[in-house]
Design an enzyme around this catalytic site. Structure first.
Site, PDB file in Angstrom:
ATOM      1  CE  LYS A 225      -4.440  -1.844   1.246  1.00  0.00           C
ATOM      2  NZ  LYS A 225      -5.509  -2.029   2.234  1.00  0.00           N
ATOM      3  NE  ARG A 260      -7.823  -8.599   0.055  1.00  0.00           N
ATOM      4  CZ  ARG A 260      -7.497  -7.803  -0.959  1.00  0.00           C
ATOM      5  NH1 ARG A 260      -6.549  -6.872  -0.802  1.00  0.00           N
ATOM      6  NH2 ARG A 260      -8.113  -7.913  -2.124  1.00  0.00           N
TER       7      ARG A 260
END
Length: 282
Positions: A225, A260
């Site tokens: 991210k 995840r």
């Protein structure tokens, strides 16, 4: 918190080890790997590679949720997801989750062989989602978000970050159990990068353990991210593996149950070492 959940004959025992959810985006526009796996052959090859690397759950997503992502029609989402599910279910035995906010997609996905629903809206975008999941009697991931993927980057004002995330998730857990979802089948996700700015993402990882009070397994999705990119000064999401490894290690130290991730093989090594360091029972 019930200490175990059985999904497709696999027993997930919380607190003893970290489980890996591998990302399989069947979209043309996801931030990290959009377009790479949006045909059946490529998706199956990637899923099989993740299984070989030790993945515990494969998360299939047909609607990109990156900041500013365009909303697609239900028909398009179904057209992306269902053919891939059919192929995967024939070939692999690991549990499959479907990343969707739409009840109709959730129902069709479970009927096609998926096992878990992963809803980035915590069941808030579609009022039929929680009753549908209750009727299907499957696990659901409830994530914290403010706004939508189109607006969330402007929705980062919090008086009390952890308190507000916790209150939102507690309300969604209550809404889920009220319509008949088994509390033992609820997984929570604080939503790193969703209506959170750089500093808030770091604070969330530091304070993650506060969410243990909600008595649900915690899923963390920090993989590749933008906050990691900012720290590393690395604009290419696929070059953020080592940064992701550090974030995943931190999440495990703070009590994450599921990660995840895009890079299953690397994060399996990270989780094995972090589990040896931070888990009480080995």
């Amino acid at each position: 918190m019930s200490n175990k959940l059985i999904i497709r004959e696999r027993c997930f025992v919380w607190e003893q080890r970290t489980y890996l959810m591998g990302v399989l985006n069947v979209t043309p526009d996801s931030f990290s790997d959009g377009g790479a796996f949006n045909n059946s052959a490529a998706a199956l090859a990637q899923a099989q590679a993740m299984v070989a690397a030790g993945v515990d759950i494969i998360d299939v997503g047909g609607q990109s949720t990156r900041p500013g992502a365009e909303q697609i029609t239900v028909a398009e989402e179904l057209n992306r997801v269902l053919p891939i599910l059919q192929v995967l279910r024939r070939e692999i035995t690991v549990p499959i989750s479907v990343d969707t906010t739409r009840a109709s997609v959730a129902r069709a996905s479970i009927e096609t062989g998926a096992d878990i629903i992963n809803d980035i809206s915590g069941g808030t975008f579609d009022s039929e989602m929680l009753p549908t999941v209750a009727s299907l009697d499957v696990p659901i991931v409830l994530m914290h978000i403010q706004g939508t993927p189109q607006t969330m980057q402007q929705m980062t004002n919090y008086q009390d970050l952890m308190g507000e995330i916790s209150n939102f998730l507690a309300a969604r857990i209550l809404a889920a159990t009220t319509v008949g979802i088994d509390h033992r089948k609820i997984i929570i996700d604080p939503g790193i990068g969703f209506a959170k700015n750089y500093e808030q993402n770091l604070e969330l990882l530091r304070q993650l353990r506060a969410l243990k009070a909600l008595n649900c397994p915690i899923l963390v999705g920090a993989s590749r991210k933008s906050f990691i990119g900012r720290i590393l000064n690395q604009p290419d999401p696929q070059a953020r593996v080592w940064g992701t490894a550090a974030a995943c290690c931190a999440a495990i130290s703070q009590g994450a149950d599921i990660l995840r991730v895009h890079d299953v093989q690397e994060m399996r090594d990270v989780s094995l070492v972090a589990d040896a360091l931070f888990r009480q029972e080995r």
